[in-house]
Design a protein around this motif. Structure first.
Motif, PDB file in Angstrom:
ATOM      1  N   GLY A  28      44.333   6.110  -1.619  1.00 39.87           N
ATOM      2  CA  GLY A  28      45.021   4.923  -1.143  1.00 39.87           C
ATOM      3  C   GLY A  28      45.291   4.931   0.345  1.00 39.87           C
ATOM      4  N   PHE A  29      45.759   6.073   0.884  1.00 36.14           N
ATOM      5  CA  PHE A  29      46.082   6.102   2.300  1.00 36.14           C
ATOM      6  C   PHE A  29      44.827   5.961   3.155  1.00 36.14           C
ATOM      7  N   GLU A  30      43.749   6.650   2.788  1.00 35.16           N
ATOM      8  CA  GLU A  30      42.510   6.552   3.569  1.00 35.16           C
ATOM      9  C   GLU A  30      42.004   5.117   3.603  1.00 35.16           C
ATOM     10  N   ALA A  31      42.060   4.443   2.458  1.00 33.54           N
ATOM     11  CA  ALA A  31      41.590   3.065   2.403  1.00 33.54           C
ATOM     12  C   ALA A  31      42.454   2.166   3.279  1.00 33.54           C
ATOM     13  N   TYR A  32      43.773   2.336   3.200  1.00 28.64           N
ATOM     14  CA  TYR A  32      44.665   1.504   4.006  1.00 28.64           C
ATOM     15  C   TYR A  32      44.495   1.815   5.492  1.00 28.64           C
ATOM     16  N   HIS A  33      44.351   3.086   5.833  1.00 31.30           N
ATOM     17  CA  HIS A  33      44.156   3.476   7.226  1.00 31.30           C
ATOM     18  C   HIS A  33      42.918   2.792   7.796  1.00 31.30           C
ATOM     19  N   ASP A  34      41.836   2.736   7.022  1.00 34.43           N
ATOM     20  CA  ASP A  34      40.609   2.093   7.496  1.00 34.43           C
ATOM     21  C   ASP A  34      40.794   0.589   7.648  1.00 34.43           C
ATOM     22  N   ILE A  35      41.499  -0.022   6.699  1.00 37.09           N
ATOM     23  CA  ILE A  35      41.734  -1.460   6.782  1.00 37.09           C
ATOM     24  C   ILE A  35      42.513  -1.808   8.033  1.00 37.09           C
ATOM     25  N   TYR A  36      43.524  -1.008   8.348  1.00 37.12           N
ATOM     26  CA  TYR A  36      44.437  -1.323   9.445  1.00 37.12           C
ATOM     27  C   TYR A  36      43.949  -0.787  10.786  1.00 37.12           C
ATOM     28  N   ALA A  37      42.820  -0.055  10.786  1.00 39.20           N
ATOM     29  CA  ALA A  37      42.367   0.620  12.003  1.00 39.20           C
ATOM     30  C   ALA A  37      42.129  -0.349  13.151  1.00 39.20           C
ATOM     31  N   MET A  38      41.769  -1.594  12.852  1.00 45.03           N
ATOM     32  CA  MET A  38      41.527  -2.564  13.912  1.00 45.03           C
ATOM     33  C   MET A  38      42.820  -2.928  14.643  1.00 45.03           C
ATOM     34  N   VAL A  39      43.960  -2.777  13.962  1.00 47.89           N
ATOM     35  CA  VAL A  39      45.226  -3.261  14.506  1.00 47.89           C
ATOM     36  C   VAL A  39      46.093  -2.136  15.043  1.00 47.89           C
ATOM     37  N   ALA A  40      46.260  -1.074  14.257  1.00 46.21           N
ATOM     38  CA  ALA A  40      47.177   0.005  14.627  1.00 46.21           C
ATOM     39  C   ALA A  40      46.789   1.279  13.902  1.00 46.21           C
ATOM     40  N   ASP A  41      47.363   2.389  14.338  1.00 48.29           N
ATOM     41  CA  ASP A  41      47.196   3.660  13.643  1.00 48.29           C
ATOM     42  C   ASP A  41      48.225   3.729  12.521  1.00 48.29           C
ATOM     43  N   ALA A  42      47.756   3.729  11.281  1.00 50.82           N
ATOM     44  CA  ALA A  42      48.663   3.880  10.142  1.00 50.82           C
ATOM     45  C   ALA A  42      48.974   5.364   9.957  1.00 50.82           C
ATOM     46  N   VAL A  43      50.250   5.683   9.750  1.00 45.13           N
ATOM     47  CA  VAL A  43      50.709   7.070   9.614  1.00 45.13           C
ATOM     48  C   VAL A  43      51.491   7.196   8.312  1.00 45.13           C
ATOM     49  N   LEU A  45      54.239   8.747   6.208  1.00 43.65           N
ATOM     50  CA  LEU A  45      55.490   9.422   6.540  1.00 43.65           C
ATOM     51  C   LEU A  45      55.893  10.450   5.493  1.00 43.65           C
ATOM     52  N   ASP A  46      55.553  10.203   4.230  1.00 41.61           N
ATOM     53  CA  ASP A  46      55.910  11.153   3.174  1.00 41.61           C
ATOM     54  C   ASP A  46      55.046  10.877   1.951  1.00 41.61           C
ATOM     55  N   GLU A  47      55.264  11.658   0.895  1.00 41.43           N
ATOM     56  CA  GLU A  47      54.438  11.546  -0.306  1.00 41.43           C
ATOM     57  C   GLU A  47      54.722  10.270  -1.091  1.00 41.43           C
ATOM     58  N   ALA A  48      55.796   9.575  -0.752  1.00 42.36           N
ATOM     59  CA  ALA A  48      56.103   8.323  -1.443  1.00 42.36           C
ATOM     60  C   ALA A  48      55.243   7.161  -0.949  1.00 42.36           C
ATOM     61  N   PHE A  49      54.324   7.424  -0.012  1.00 43.15           N
ATOM     62  CA  PHE A  49      53.522   6.364   0.590  1.00 43.15           C
ATOM     63  C   PHE A  49      52.900   5.443  -0.462  1.00 43.15           C
ATOM     64  N   ALA A  50      53.054   4.158  -0.238  1.00 45.69           N
ATOM     65  CA  ALA A  50      52.393   3.132  -1.046  1.00 45.69           C
ATOM     66  C   ALA A  50      52.456   1.826  -0.273  1.00 45.69           C
ATOM     67  N   VAL A  51      51.409   1.023  -0.371  1.00 46.19           N
ATOM     68  CA  VAL A  51      51.346  -0.249   0.346  1.00 46.19           C
ATOM     69  C   VAL A  51      50.680  -1.289  -0.541  1.00 46.19           C
ATOM     70  N   GLU A  52      51.209  -2.482  -0.502  1.00 48.40           N
ATOM     71  CA  GLU A  52      50.563  -3.644  -1.117  1.00 48.40           C
ATOM     72  C   GLU A  52      50.626  -4.784  -0.111  1.00 48.40           C
ATOM     73  N   VAL A  53      49.484  -5.415   0.150  1.00 45.25           N
ATOM     74  CA  VAL A  53      49.400  -6.461   1.172  1.00 45.25           C
ATOM     75  C   VAL A  53      48.674  -7.671   0.601  1.00 45.25           C
ATOM     76  N   ALA A  54      49.246  -8.851   0.792  1.00 48.30           N
ATOM     77  CA  ALA A  54      48.568 -10.108   0.504  1.00 48.30           C
ATOM     78  C   ALA A  54      48.552 -10.924   1.790  1.00 48.30           C
ATOM     79  N   ALA A  55      47.462 -11.622   2.063  1.00 46.77           N
ATOM     80  CA  ALA A  55      47.320 -12.374   3.313  1.00 46.77           C
ATOM     81  C   ALA A  55      46.810 -13.774   3.036  1.00 46.77           C
ATOM     82  N   GLU A  56      47.368 -14.735   3.754  1.00 51.65           N
ATOM     83  CA  GLU A  56      46.953 -16.128   3.650  1.00 51.65           C
ATOM     84  C   GLU A  56      46.789 -16.697   5.052  1.00 51.65           C
TER      85      GLU A  56
END
Length: 351
Positions: A28-43, A45-56
Motif C-alpha cells: 500500500g505505501f509503495e503504491a501511494y508513494h508512486d501516485i503522489y510522487a508528482m506532487v510531494a514526497d510521501a513519508v 510515519l508509523d505502522e498504522a499507515f493507511a490512506v484512502e483518496v477519492a478525487a473529483e
C-alpha cells in the motif's frame, strides 16, 4: 477504511485505497508513494499507515476526499522548482488534525478549520489520523479574491470564516457523481465566490505591522481588482484566440502591454499564461478517445507554430510527449488503467 479496489472509479472521479491490492503487486505505501510522487514526497510515519483518496474534477478545480493515518507529505524546495505547480490548496479538516509546516512556522489545524497552502512554495503536512477535504484552486482565482495572496501560505481560516465554504464542500461529497460538466462549472463558480468570501479580510499579518497608511488599502483594492479584471478578460480572449500574441491580447483587452504584463506578473507573465492555455487545450484534445487528428494539426489549432516546439513544451509541462499522452489517455478509458496515470492526469491539469 472500507475496501474499494485501488483502481476503482466513482462516477466521473477516481479512487485509491491502500486496503486494496494493486495490479503491480506493490504494498500500500509503495503504491501511494508512486501516485503522489508528482506532487510531494510521501513519508510513512508509523505502522498504522493507511490512506484512502477519492478525487473529483470541478472545471479547473479538483476536490480530494482523503482519509489518512500515519503519513506526511513533504515538498522541499527542489521539488517545488522541479514540478512547476502554481496553484493553491485549501485543506478542510473534517476529522482529526493536520499539522501544516511552512518556512514561516507550523500550525495544527483542527476540525472545521481550513489551511491554505501555496503550492509554489515549500511545505510539509503530517497526519496521525485525519479526514481532509483538499480543494486545489488555480492561482488566478485566489489572486482575484485577496489583496495579498503571497501572505496566505500556511494561513488558517477559523471555523467562523470557513463555515459556508466548508458546508458547501461537505454537501458535494455524495452528490458529485450526479453532476455533468456544465453543472460542475456552475458549482466551481459557487466555490470561487464562497472562497472569496472566506478570504476577504483574512490575510494574516506574518511579520511586524507596518506603519499606518490609511489610503493604502483603498489603493491596493483598486489595483488588485483592476489586475484581476484584466486577467479575466485576457484569458477569455486567449481561449477564443489560441494563436494570440501578448501584443494582440493587450489590444483586445484595451490596456497597454506594461499594464498587461504587470497583471500577469504574479503568475509568471503573460507569455507563460498563453502557453499554458495552449498546452491545456492540446492536452484536452489528446485525451479525447474520439479525436483522431494528427498531432501536428492539433498543435497548430491550439496556437503552436512548430510541432517540435509544442512537443518540447508539452513534455516539460506534463512529463510526456503528446503522442505518449494520447496513448495513455486512450488506455485510461480501459477498466484496468493504472491509478497512478489517472491521478497524474488530474494533477497535470493544475500546472
Amino acid at each position: 477504511m472500507p475496501e474499494a479496489g485501488a483502481t476503482a472509479r466513482r462516477g466521473a472521479g477516481l479512487h485509491f485505497s491502500t486496503d486494496a491490492a494493486t495490479p503491480s503487486g506493490q504494498d500500500g505505501f509503495e503504491a501511494y508513494h508512486d501516485i503522489y510522487a508528482m506532487v510531494a514526497d510521501a513519508v510513512r510515519l508509523d505502522e498504522a499507515f493507511a490512506v484512502e483518496v477519492a478525487a473529483e474534477r470541478l472545471d479547473g478545480m479538483i476536490l480530494f476526499d482523503r482519509r489518512m493515518r500515519g503519513v506526511a507529505h513533504v515538498r522541499p524546495p527542489r521539488r517545488v522548482l522541479r514540478n512547476g505547480f502554481d496553484h493553491f490548496t485549501a485543506q478542510l479538516v473534517l476529522d482529526g488534525a493536520l499539522a501544516v509546516g511552512t518556512p514561516e512556522g507550523e500550525r495544527v489545524v483542527g476540525p472545521g478549520e481550513i489551511a491554505l497552502i501555496d503550492m509554489s512554495r515549500p511545505m510539509e503536512t503530517r497526519a496521525a489520523r485525519a479526514r481532509i477535504l483538499t480543494l486545489s484552486v488555480p492561482r488566478g482565482e485566489v489572486e482575484a479574491a485577496v489583496l495579498e495572496p503571497g501572505r496566505l501560505h500556511g494561513a488558517v481560516l477559523p471555523q467562523e470564516r470557513a463555515h459556508l465554504l466548508s458546508g458547501f464542500l461537505r454537501s458535494l461529497l455524495d452528490e458529485m457523481p450526479g453532476y455533468g460538466a456544465a453543472d460542475r462549472q456552475r458549482l466551481a463558480r459557487v466555490i470561487t465566490e464562497l472562497l472569496g468570501l472566506a478570504l476577504s479580510g483574512a490575510v494574516p499579518q506574518l511579520g511586524p505591522a507596518p506603519e499606518a497608511d490609511h489610503a493604502a488599502p483603498a489603493r491596493d483594492a483598486v489595483r488588485m481588482a483592476g489586475a484581476a479584471a484584466c486577467r479575466r478578460r485576457a484569458r477569455l480572449y486567449i481561449d477564443a484566440n489560441p494563436a494570440a500574441t501578448p501584443e494582440a491580447v493587450a489590444r483586445a483587452v484595451g490596456v497597454s502591454r506594461s499594464v498587461l504584463y504587470r497583471a500577469f506578473e504574479p503568475s509568471g507573465g503573460v507569455a507563460r499564461a498563453i502557453r499554458a492555455r495552449r498546452l491545456a487545450r492540446l492536452r484536452s484534445l489528446l485525451a479525447r478517445p474520439d479525436e483522431a487528428g494528427r498531432i501536428a494539426d492539433l498543435a497548430h489549432a491550439c496556437g503552436f507554430t512548430s510541432e517540435s516546439d509544442c512537443s518540447r513544451a508539452f513534455k516539460a509541462a506534463y512529463g510526456l510527449s503528446p503522442s505518449e499522452y494520447r496513448r495513455l489517455g486512450r488506455e485510461a478509458h480501459a477498466p484496468d488503467v493504472p491509478v497512478r496515470q489517472s491521478f497524474a492526469g488530474l494533477w497535470n491539469d493544475l500546472r
